[in-house]
Motif scaffolding. Structure first.
Motif, PDB file in Angstrom:
ATOM      1  N   PHE A  29      24.610  12.909  14.432  1.00 46.93           N
ATOM      2  CA  PHE A  29      24.504  12.635  13.001  1.00 46.93           C
ATOM      3  C   PHE A  29      24.974  11.234  12.680  1.00 46.93           C
ATOM      4  O   PHE A  29      24.390  10.555  11.838  1.00 46.93           O
ATOM      5  CB  PHE A  29      25.360  13.680  12.277  1.00 46.93           C
ATOM      6  N   SER A  30      26.013  10.796  13.358  1.00 45.90           N
ATOM      7  CA  SER A  30      26.654   9.533  12.994  1.00 45.90           C
ATOM      8  C   SER A  30      25.762   8.322  13.208  1.00 45.90           C
ATOM      9  O   SER A  30      26.035   7.245  12.678  1.00 45.90           O
ATOM     10  CB  SER A  30      27.958   9.354  13.772  1.00 45.90           C
ATOM     11  N   GLY A  31      24.677   8.483  13.940  1.00 47.91           N
ATOM     12  CA  GLY A  31      23.784   7.365  14.190  1.00 47.91           C
ATOM     13  C   GLY A  31      22.672   7.212  13.177  1.00 47.91           C
ATOM     14  O   GLY A  31      21.906   6.246  13.230  1.00 47.91           O
ATOM     15  N   TYR A  32      22.574   8.137  12.224  1.00 53.27           N
ATOM     16  CA  TYR A  32      21.475   8.137  11.268  1.00 53.27           C
ATOM     17  C   TYR A  32      21.886   7.555   9.927  1.00 53.27           C
ATOM     18  O   TYR A  32      22.945   7.903   9.393  1.00 53.27           O
ATOM     19  CB  TYR A  32      20.989   9.563  11.022  1.00 53.27           C
ATOM     20  N   ASN A  33      21.021   6.728   9.368  1.00 52.84           N
ATOM     21  CA  ASN A  33      21.093   6.469   7.935  1.00 52.84           C
ATOM     22  C   ASN A  33      20.589   7.733   7.229  1.00 52.84           C
ATOM     23  O   ASN A  33      19.571   8.310   7.623  1.00 52.84           O
ATOM     24  CB  ASN A  33      20.214   5.293   7.546  1.00 52.84           C
ATOM     25  N   MET A  34      21.301   8.159   6.189  1.00 57.12           N
ATOM     26  CA  MET A  34      20.999   9.448   5.544  1.00 57.12           C
ATOM     27  C   MET A  34      20.651   9.259   4.077  1.00 57.12           C
ATOM     28  O   MET A  34      21.061   8.260   3.449  1.00 57.12           O
ATOM     29  CB  MET A  34      22.213  10.375   5.652  1.00 57.12           C
ATOM     30  N   GLY A  35      19.934  10.231   3.534  1.00 60.90           N
ATOM     31  CA  GLY A  35      19.578  10.110   2.129  1.00 60.90           C
ATOM     32  C   GLY A  35      19.345  11.457   1.471  1.00 60.90           C
ATOM     33  O   GLY A  35      19.218  12.493   2.136  1.00 60.90           O
ATOM     34  N   TRP A  36      19.322  11.423   0.159  1.00 65.35           N
ATOM     35  CA  TRP A  36      18.945  12.560  -0.678  1.00 65.35           C
ATOM     36  C   TRP A  36      17.684  12.183  -1.464  1.00 65.35           C
ATOM     37  O   TRP A  36      17.588  11.066  -2.009  1.00 65.35           O
ATOM     38  CB  TRP A  36      20.054  12.920  -1.655  1.00 65.35           C
ATOM     39  N   GLY A  99      17.354   9.459   8.889  1.00 63.38           N
ATOM     40  CA  GLY A  99      16.509   8.379   9.385  1.00 63.38           C
ATOM     41  C   GLY A  99      15.936   7.518   8.291  1.00 63.38           C
ATOM     42  O   GLY A  99      14.881   6.903   8.469  1.00 63.38           O
ATOM     43  N   VAL A 100      16.623   7.455   7.147  1.00 63.77           N
ATOM     44  CA  VAL A 100      16.144   6.651   6.013  1.00 63.77           C
ATOM     45  C   VAL A 100      15.947   5.198   6.443  1.00 63.77           C
ATOM     46  O   VAL A 100      16.777   4.620   7.154  1.00 63.77           O
ATOM     47  CB  VAL A 100      17.135   6.737   4.847  1.00 63.77           C
ATOM     48  N   LEU A 101      14.841   4.602   6.002  1.00 62.05           N
ATOM     49  CA  LEU A 101      14.493   3.232   6.347  1.00 62.05           C
ATOM     50  C   LEU A 101      14.562   2.343   5.108  1.00 62.05           C
ATOM     51  O   LEU A 101      14.163   2.756   4.018  1.00 62.05           O
ATOM     52  CB  LEU A 101      13.075   3.191   6.923  1.00 62.05           C
ATOM     53  N   ALA A 102      15.033   1.137   5.335  1.00 61.83           N
ATOM     54  CA  ALA A 102      15.059   0.133   4.262  1.00 61.83           C
ATOM     55  C   ALA A 102      15.706   0.661   2.986  1.00 61.83           C
ATOM     56  O   ALA A 102      15.321   0.275   1.883  1.00 61.83           O
ATOM     57  CB  ALA A 102      13.650  -0.373   3.971  1.00 61.83           C
ATOM     58  N   GLY A 103      16.652   1.549   3.135  1.00 67.87           N
ATOM     59  CA  GLY A 103      17.429   2.013   1.994  1.00 67.87           C
ATOM     60  C   GLY A 103      16.823   3.108   1.161  1.00 67.87           C
ATOM     61  O   GLY A 103      17.550   3.893   0.545  1.00 67.87           O
ATOM     62  N   THR A 104      15.490   3.199   1.098  1.00 69.94           N
ATOM     63  CA  THR A 104      14.867   4.156   0.189  1.00 69.94           C
ATOM     64  C   THR A 104      13.704   4.940   0.787  1.00 69.94           C
ATOM     65  O   THR A 104      13.241   5.891   0.158  1.00 69.94           O
ATOM     66  CB  THR A 104      14.342   3.436  -1.073  1.00 69.94           C
ATOM     67  N   PRO A 106      11.979   7.598   3.283  1.00 74.61           N
ATOM     68  CA  PRO A 106      12.471   8.735   4.067  1.00 74.61           C
ATOM     69  C   PRO A 106      12.111   8.623   5.534  1.00 74.61           C
ATOM     70  O   PRO A 106      11.068   8.067   5.903  1.00 74.61           O
ATOM     71  CB  PRO A 106      11.754   9.924   3.421  1.00 74.61           C
ATOM     72  N   GLY A 107      12.989   9.177   6.364  1.00 72.37           N
ATOM     73  CA  GLY A 107      12.706   9.331   7.772  1.00 72.37           C
ATOM     74  C   GLY A 107      11.985  10.645   8.021  1.00 72.37           C
ATOM     75  O   GLY A 107      11.610  11.348   7.079  1.00 72.37           O
ATOM     76  N   PRO A 108      11.802  11.014   9.273  1.00 70.84           N
ATOM     77  CA  PRO A 108      10.990  12.191   9.605  1.00 70.84           C
ATOM     78  C   PRO A 108      11.711  13.533   9.517  1.00 70.84           C
ATOM     79  O   PRO A 108      11.070  14.577   9.598  1.00 70.84           O
ATOM     80  CB  PRO A 108      10.578  11.917  11.049  1.00 70.84           C
ATOM     81  N   ASN A 109      13.027  13.520   9.331  1.00 75.25           N
ATOM     82  CA  ASN A 109      13.803  14.759   9.413  1.00 75.25           C
ATOM     83  C   ASN A 109      14.233  15.214   8.017  1.00 75.25           C
ATOM     84  O   ASN A 109      14.964  14.499   7.331  1.00 75.25           O
ATOM     85  CB  ASN A 109      15.055  14.540  10.261  1.00 75.25           C
ATOM     86  N   TRP A 110      13.775  16.425   7.647  1.00 70.48           N
ATOM     87  CA  TRP A 110      14.074  16.985   6.333  1.00 70.48           C
ATOM     88  C   TRP A 110      14.803  18.313   6.466  1.00 70.48           C
ATOM     89  O   TRP A 110      14.546  19.078   7.402  1.00 70.48           O
ATOM     90  CB  TRP A 110      12.790  17.246   5.547  1.00 70.48           C
ATOM     91  N   GLY A 111      15.658  18.605   5.494  1.00 71.91           N
ATOM     92  CA  GLY A 111      16.175  19.953   5.338  1.00 71.91           C
ATOM     93  C   GLY A 111      15.206  20.789   4.529  1.00 71.91           C
ATOM     94  O   GLY A 111      14.141  20.326   4.122  1.00 71.91           O
ATOM     95  N   GLN A 112      15.611  22.044   4.283  1.00 72.71           N
ATOM     96  CA  GLN A 112      14.722  22.970   3.570  1.00 72.71           C
ATOM     97  C   GLN A 112      14.839  22.827   2.062  1.00 72.71           C
ATOM     98  O   GLN A 112      14.003  23.348   1.318  1.00 72.71           O
ATOM     99  CB  GLN A 112      15.039  24.412   3.977  1.00 72.71           C
ATOM    100  N   GLY A 113      15.865  22.131   1.590  1.00 70.38           N
ATOM    101  CA  GLY A 113      16.041  21.906   0.166  1.00 70.38           C
ATOM    102  C   GLY A 113      16.977  22.896  -0.485  1.00 70.38           C
ATOM    103  O   GLY A 113      17.140  24.022  -0.011  1.00 70.38           O
TER     104      GLY A 113
END
Length: 120
Positions: A29-36, A99-104, A106-113
């Motif tokens: 987890f610690s290697g990923y940029n994360m987002g909501w 895996g967020v890119l360029a700050g905004t 989304p990357g390829p990995n999603w939760g179920q919401g």
């Protein structure tokens, strides 16, 4: 791949607060940029907030700045979103993303919401 599970959603009155959590498993987890991100009924999924793998910088969509705070605990493999002063316009399904890119973007990995509903 990293697996993501969100929690903490619910029904709250306008002006209230909620804290969302996203727990990760699998790859580090610690290697990923994360987002909501969030998706309101009948609308596209949009960016809400992101945080780099180091914990800073953070980014927010203008509509949540000063109300929402994104944070992470790499030791617990958990991402958080503290939401204050909620309004009915915040009603949506909230998704965690790795895996967020360029700050905004989304990357390829999603939760179920997790559903957040704000009543007026």
């Amino acid at each position: 791949q990293v697996q993501l599970v969100e929690s903490g959603g619910g029904l709250v009155q306008a002006g209230g607060s909620l804290r969302l959590s996203c727990t990760a498993s699998g790859r580090s987890f610690s290697g990923y940029n994360m987002g909501w991100f969030r998706q309101a009924p009948g609308k596209e999924r949009i960016f809400v907030a992101s945080i780099s793998w180091r914990g800073e910088p953070t980014n927010y969509v203008d509509s949540v700045k000063s109300r929402f705070t994104i944070s992470r605990d790499n030791a617990k493999n958990t991402l958080y979103l503290q939401m204050n002063s909620l309004t009915p316009e915040d009603t949506a399904i909230y998704y965690c993303n790795a895996g967020v890119l360029a700050g905004t973007r989304p990357g390829p990995n999603w939760g179920q919401g997790t559903q957040v509903t704000v009543s007026s």
